[in-house]
Design an enzyme around this catalytic site. Structure first.
Site, PDB file in Angstrom:
ATOM      1  CB  CYS A  32      -0.960  -0.016   1.194  1.00  0.00           C
ATOM      2  SG  CYS A  32      -1.895  -1.551   1.306  1.00  0.00           S
ATOM      3  CG  HIS A  70      -2.268   3.791   5.607  1.00  0.00           C
ATOM      4  ND1 HIS A  70      -2.227   3.716   4.225  1.00  0.00           N
ATOM      5  CD2 HIS A  70      -2.278   2.505   6.050  1.00  0.00           C
ATOM      6  CE1 HIS A  70      -2.208   2.450   3.853  1.00  0.00           C
ATOM      7  NE2 HIS A  70      -2.249   1.684   4.932  1.00  0.00           N
ATOM      8  CG  HIS A 114      -6.600   0.242   1.357  1.00  0.00           C
ATOM      9  ND1 HIS A 114      -5.657   0.804   0.515  1.00  0.00           N
ATOM     10  CD2 HIS A 114      -5.892  -0.271   2.402  1.00  0.00           C
ATOM     11  CE1 HIS A 114      -4.461   0.640   1.018  1.00  0.00           C
ATOM     12  NE2 HIS A 114      -4.575  -0.013   2.170  1.00  0.00           N
TER      13      HIS A 114
END
Length: 401
Positions: free
Chosen positions: A161, A291, A325
């Protein structure tokens, strides 16, 4: 590091196609998450899907690269004049002086998944997958370089990520070294069965739209996106709304393959490094895009790191409740969201995060907040402890002459 101008940028996700649609959705605090009805997946989950991809086709000359990920990449490049801006940069500097550095996680693996489902009775492929053109991570940079007529250095970062946040640092290093004069950076990741069923097997998928930092958070919602920025050395005179890449910080804590260091030590190192790179202090940051995955451990670790570094003195939010995400594309997508925030004086909210977990002592923004912003930071933390933080700033800071 030397500040670089984001001379063009764009984002396409479930939130919107291009900057105008994305900004409108952020200002309205909308979410693009919908119940999962992707492909053959049957899971109680929500996803951030780009529905327009069903009608996207690659040019005939790039047919060997056909896959959902590469279609999303070229579709994203077509928005907001990014492709034209890159081609113009190639004319100014030379095609070999413009680099391409992109992030992804699974690339075109959906094509391989589909090919394995279509084998005949003997087990042979009915439609063999194109390993080089779709499955390999580098296919993304290759198809983009060919599409734009570029011949400069190019590579793909696949660091979970943090992938498309780390490419900002890669590009800055090569520009500073004099190897290139400009770089197209970004991230592209598309929905596939591997990630959906994989995260489900880890018991990390939320059965409802994800709720970052909420007391009721239950896991992530996976999305897809393509986000890009063209980085160049700043001209002597810049437009009033120009956005600069101020600094990037990276760290690798290697605590665990899929869990963050519980106190967020690696995250804190990345944020400190980004501020040092930009020559800024924590007090100068006006907004931090977290995040914020909406998993219990990730939010807790990041929250501790942010509190140690900033206290509760900086407004924060996670936009993953709006976009999902987007994994390897998340870093670039959220940098572009940060650029929109700077340009338009908008701190995005966090759809679905109410009520906030009261164990966090943060100025958590639930609904959009209008204020002038000079400096924005974006966090991206990946599996295996791969962490990156990116700092953006206005070319002319508030109060400057």
């Amino acid at each position: 590091m030397q500040a670089l101008h984001l001379s063009a940028f764009s984002a396409t996700s479930a939130l919107g196609i291009g900057l105008t649609a994305s900004l409108d959705a952020l200002a309205a605090n909308r979410s693009g998450l919908v119940p999962c009805a992707f492909e053959t997946v049957r899971l109680a989950a929500y996803v951030g899907e780009v529905p327009a991809l069903a009608d996207v086709r690659l040019p005939a000359a790039l047919a060997d690269y056909d896959c959902r990920n590469n279609r999303l990449a070229l579709f994203g490049l077509a928005q907001d004049g990014v492709a034209d801006a890159v081609r113009s940069a190639a004319q100014r500097y030379g095609a070999g002086r413009v680099g391409v550095f992109l992030g992804t996680s699974t690339g075109g693996i959906l094509e391989t998944e589909q090919a394995y489902r279509q084998r005949d009775a003997s087990g042979a492929f009915v439609r063999p997958p194109s390993y080089r053109g779709s499955h390999t991570p580098y296919a993304l940079a290759e198809v983009v370089s060919r599409h734009l007529g570029l011949a400069g250095p190019s590579f793909v970062v696949s660091a979970a990520c943090a992938s498309s946040a780390k490419v900002f640092a890669s590009a800055a290093r090569l520009i500073e070294a004099g190897i290139i004069d400009a770089a197209l950076v970004g991230g592209v990741d598309s929905l596939c069965l591997t990630t959906l069923y994989g995260f489900n097997s880890l018991e990390l998928l939320s059965p409802e739209p994800c709720r970052p930092y909420s007391a009721a958070r239950r896991g992530i919602s996976i999305g897809e996106a393509a986000a890009f920025a063209l980085l160049e050395r700043p001209a002597a005179e810049l437009p009033p709304d120009a956005v600069l890449l101020g600094g990037v910080g990276e760290s690798s804590d290697a605590y665990h393959m899929s869990s963050p260091q519980p106190e967020g030590r690696g995250a804190e190192v990345a944020m400190q490094a980004a501020l040092a790179s930009a020559g800024l202090t924590p007090r100068q940051v006006d907004y931090l895009n977290l995040h914020g995955t909406a998993t219990s451990n990730n939010d807790a670790a990041e929250g501790l790191a942010v509190t140690r570094l900033f206290g509760n003195g900086v407004p924060v939010s996670s936009t993953k409740g709006a976009t999902g995400h987007t994994l390897g594309a998340a870093g670039a997508l959220e940098v572009v969201i940060g650029a929109l925030a700077l340009r338009h004086g908008l701190i995005p909210g966090s759809p679905g995060s109410d009520p906030i977990d009261d164990t966090f002592d943060l100025d958590y923004v639930l609904t959009p907040r209008r204020q002038t912003l000079n400096v924005v930071m974006s966090n991206s933390f990946g599996f295996g402890g791969s962490n990156a933080s990116v700092v953006l700033r206005r070319a002319v800071m508030q109060g400057d002459a």
